[in-house]
Design a protein around this motif. Sequence first.
Motif, PDB file in Angstrom:
ATOM      1  N   ARG A 162      42.443  37.834  29.733  1.00  0.00           N
ATOM      2  CA  ARG A 162      41.704  38.633  30.728  1.00  0.00           C
ATOM      3  C   ARG A 162      42.651  39.126  31.824  1.00  0.00           C
ATOM      4  O   ARG A 162      42.553  40.280  32.264  1.00  0.00           O
ATOM      5  CB  ARG A 162      40.593  37.780  31.369  1.00  0.00           C
ATOM      6  CG  ARG A 162      39.382  37.567  30.500  1.00  0.00           C
ATOM      7  CD  ARG A 162      38.419  36.590  31.152  1.00  0.00           C
ATOM      8  NE  ARG A 162      37.887  37.109  32.397  1.00  0.00           N
ATOM      9  CZ  ARG A 162      36.633  37.543  32.534  1.00  0.00           C
ATOM     10  NH1 ARG A 162      35.800  37.535  31.501  1.00  0.00           N
ATOM     11  NH2 ARG A 162      36.203  37.978  33.705  1.00  0.00           N
ATOM     12  N   GLU A 163      43.550  38.259  32.239  1.00  0.00           N
ATOM     13  CA  GLU A 163      44.494  38.618  33.274  1.00  0.00           C
ATOM     14  C   GLU A 163      45.390  39.766  32.813  1.00  0.00           C
ATOM     15  O   GLU A 163      45.661  40.712  33.564  1.00  0.00           O
ATOM     16  CB  GLU A 163      45.340  37.390  33.633  1.00  0.00           C
ATOM     17  CG  GLU A 163      46.192  37.552  34.879  1.00  0.00           C
ATOM     18  CD  GLU A 163      46.875  36.256  35.262  1.00  0.00           C
ATOM     19  OE1 GLU A 163      47.410  36.177  36.390  1.00  0.00           O
ATOM     20  OE2 GLU A 163      46.885  35.302  34.447  1.00  0.00           O
ATOM     21  N   VAL A 164      45.823  39.694  31.576  1.00  0.00           N
ATOM     22  CA  VAL A 164      46.672  40.743  31.018  1.00  0.00           C
ATOM     23  C   VAL A 164      45.901  42.053  30.929  1.00  0.00           C
ATOM     24  O   VAL A 164      46.420  43.123  31.274  1.00  0.00           O
ATOM     25  CB  VAL A 164      47.212  40.328  29.637  1.00  0.00           C
ATOM     26  CG1 VAL A 164      47.838  41.523  28.914  1.00  0.00           C
ATOM     27  CG2 VAL A 164      48.243  39.211  29.787  1.00  0.00           C
ATOM     28  N   VAL A 165      44.646  42.010  30.491  1.00  0.00           N
ATOM     29  CA  VAL A 165      43.832  43.229  30.397  1.00  0.00           C
ATOM     30  C   VAL A 165      43.646  43.857  31.782  1.00  0.00           C
ATOM     31  O   VAL A 165      43.693  45.083  31.934  1.00  0.00           O
ATOM     32  CB  VAL A 165      42.471  42.934  29.738  1.00  0.00           C
ATOM     33  CG1 VAL A 165      41.549  44.154  29.839  1.00  0.00           C
ATOM     34  CG2 VAL A 165      42.657  42.547  28.275  1.00  0.00           C
ATOM     35  N   GLU A 166      43.433  43.032  32.796  1.00  0.00           N
ATOM     36  CA  GLU A 166      43.312  43.551  34.164  1.00  0.00           C
ATOM     37  C   GLU A 166      44.570  44.321  34.568  1.00  0.00           C
ATOM     38  O   GLU A 166      44.487  45.387  35.183  1.00  0.00           O
ATOM     39  CB  GLU A 166      43.067  42.404  35.146  1.00  0.00           C
ATOM     40  CG  GLU A 166      41.681  41.790  35.068  1.00  0.00           C
ATOM     41  CD  GLU A 166      41.498  40.682  36.101  1.00  0.00           C
ATOM     42  OE1 GLU A 166      41.992  40.839  37.234  1.00  0.00           O
ATOM     43  OE2 GLU A 166      40.873  39.659  35.763  1.00  0.00           O
ATOM     44  N   ARG A 180      55.364  40.417  36.255  1.00  0.00           N
ATOM     45  CA  ARG A 180      54.316  39.970  37.180  1.00  0.00           C
ATOM     46  C   ARG A 180      53.842  38.555  36.861  1.00  0.00           C
ATOM     47  O   ARG A 180      53.600  37.749  37.768  1.00  0.00           O
ATOM     48  CB  ARG A 180      53.132  40.954  37.090  1.00  0.00           C
ATOM     49  CG  ARG A 180      51.925  40.594  37.970  1.00  0.00           C
ATOM     50  CD  ARG A 180      52.172  40.907  39.423  1.00  0.00           C
ATOM     51  NE  ARG A 180      52.340  42.337  39.632  1.00  0.00           N
ATOM     52  CZ  ARG A 180      51.336  43.198  39.849  1.00  0.00           C
ATOM     53  NH1 ARG A 180      50.089  42.752  39.881  1.00  0.00           N
ATOM     54  NH2 ARG A 180      51.585  44.471  40.061  1.00  0.00           N
ATOM     55  N   LEU A 181      53.698  38.254  35.573  1.00  0.00           N
ATOM     56  CA  LEU A 181      53.157  36.952  35.166  1.00  0.00           C
ATOM     57  C   LEU A 181      54.236  35.928  34.822  1.00  0.00           C
ATOM     58  O   LEU A 181      53.922  34.794  34.477  1.00  0.00           O
ATOM     59  CB  LEU A 181      52.229  37.136  33.952  1.00  0.00           C
ATOM     60  CG  LEU A 181      51.003  38.036  34.171  1.00  0.00           C
ATOM     61  CD1 LEU A 181      50.176  38.120  32.902  1.00  0.00           C
ATOM     62  CD2 LEU A 181      50.154  37.534  35.335  1.00  0.00           C
ATOM     63  N   HIS A 182      55.506  36.361  34.884  1.00  0.00           N
ATOM     64  CA  HIS A 182      56.626  35.470  34.582  1.00  0.00           C
ATOM     65  C   HIS A 182      56.520  34.898  33.165  1.00  0.00           C
ATOM     66  O   HIS A 182      56.663  33.692  32.934  1.00  0.00           O
ATOM     67  CB  HIS A 182      56.700  34.323  35.601  1.00  0.00           C
ATOM     68  CG  HIS A 182      56.771  34.793  37.029  1.00  0.00           C
ATOM     69  ND1 HIS A 182      57.880  35.429  37.556  1.00  0.00           N
ATOM     70  CD2 HIS A 182      55.846  34.758  38.026  1.00  0.00           C
ATOM     71  CE1 HIS A 182      57.654  35.745  38.817  1.00  0.00           C
ATOM     72  NE2 HIS A 182      56.434  35.349  39.128  1.00  0.00           N
ATOM     73  N   ILE A 183      56.238  35.807  32.217  1.00  0.00           N
ATOM     74  CA  ILE A 183      56.188  35.424  30.816  1.00  0.00           C
ATOM     75  C   ILE A 183      57.091  36.381  30.031  1.00  0.00           C
ATOM     76  O   ILE A 183      57.507  37.415  30.544  1.00  0.00           O
ATOM     77  CB  ILE A 183      54.750  35.471  30.253  1.00  0.00           C
ATOM     78  CG1 ILE A 183      54.146  36.875  30.440  1.00  0.00           C
ATOM     79  CG2 ILE A 183      53.881  34.417  30.934  1.00  0.00           C
ATOM     80  CD1 ILE A 183      52.724  37.004  29.896  1.00  0.00           C
ATOM     81  N   SER A 184      57.384  36.034  28.784  1.00  0.00           N
ATOM     82  CA  SER A 184      58.277  36.867  27.985  1.00  0.00           C
ATOM     83  C   SER A 184      57.561  38.125  27.505  1.00  0.00           C
ATOM     84  O   SER A 184      56.324  38.182  27.455  1.00  0.00           O
ATOM     85  CB  SER A 184      58.792  36.076  26.783  1.00  0.00           C
ATOM     86  OG  SER A 184      57.746  35.856  25.851  1.00  0.00           O
TER      87      SER A 184
END
Length: 223
Positions: A162-166, A180-184
């Motif tokens: 959901r966060e990614v879709v936002e 932004r999310l500190h992920i790969s």
Amino acid sequence: MSGPIRVLIADDQSLVRAGFRMLIDSEPDMEVVGEAADGAAAAELARGTRPDVVLMDIQMPGTDGLEGIRRIVADAGLEAVRILILTTFDDDAYAIEGINAGAAGFLLKTTDPAQLLHGIRVVAGGEELLAPGLARRLIARFALPSGAAGDTVFDRLTAREREVVELVAQGLDNEEISQRLHISMATTKTHVSRALGKLDARDRAQLVSLAYRHGLVRPPGTR
């Protein structure tokens, strides 16, 4: 992708094409492989040059950019070609129609050179590109009335999805979401892919539409 990104420019103004050519050819990882003055010429030239990306103006005399997009998308031999629409504020409706016809994204013609080059690289890499401000304005103008916030259509997503879709709905590309999310990047792509599958969305543009229509995010200026 091996070798430089091959770009075809479709615009009815020769000075505009010359400016884009100069900008693109100045990049070591890009090259312009052709120029066209309308949509028909763009589709024909694409068959001969097999570009990675077509920069497509929409409003051109003769065959417009929308028809050019349709012809390229309908050609099985050009399925690998990605189309990036360049639009103006007054072309909002055309941008939506272009995305629905199969374009990979759109940018304003007034975008700065660095963002245009970034956009070419993004769509060449297989992603969709939605210019942040224009994406929100388009959805606010053309989407169906919003549902209640927290609509159950998103219950099938994980919290991270959901966060990614936002963030997709805010116009961020995969690289920006990763930062932004500190992920790969690989993790971001996985979340986007899973969200597309769970929501039965065709592409990134449809994700944005769902996010606005069902209240996951709100158009600017609303509560």
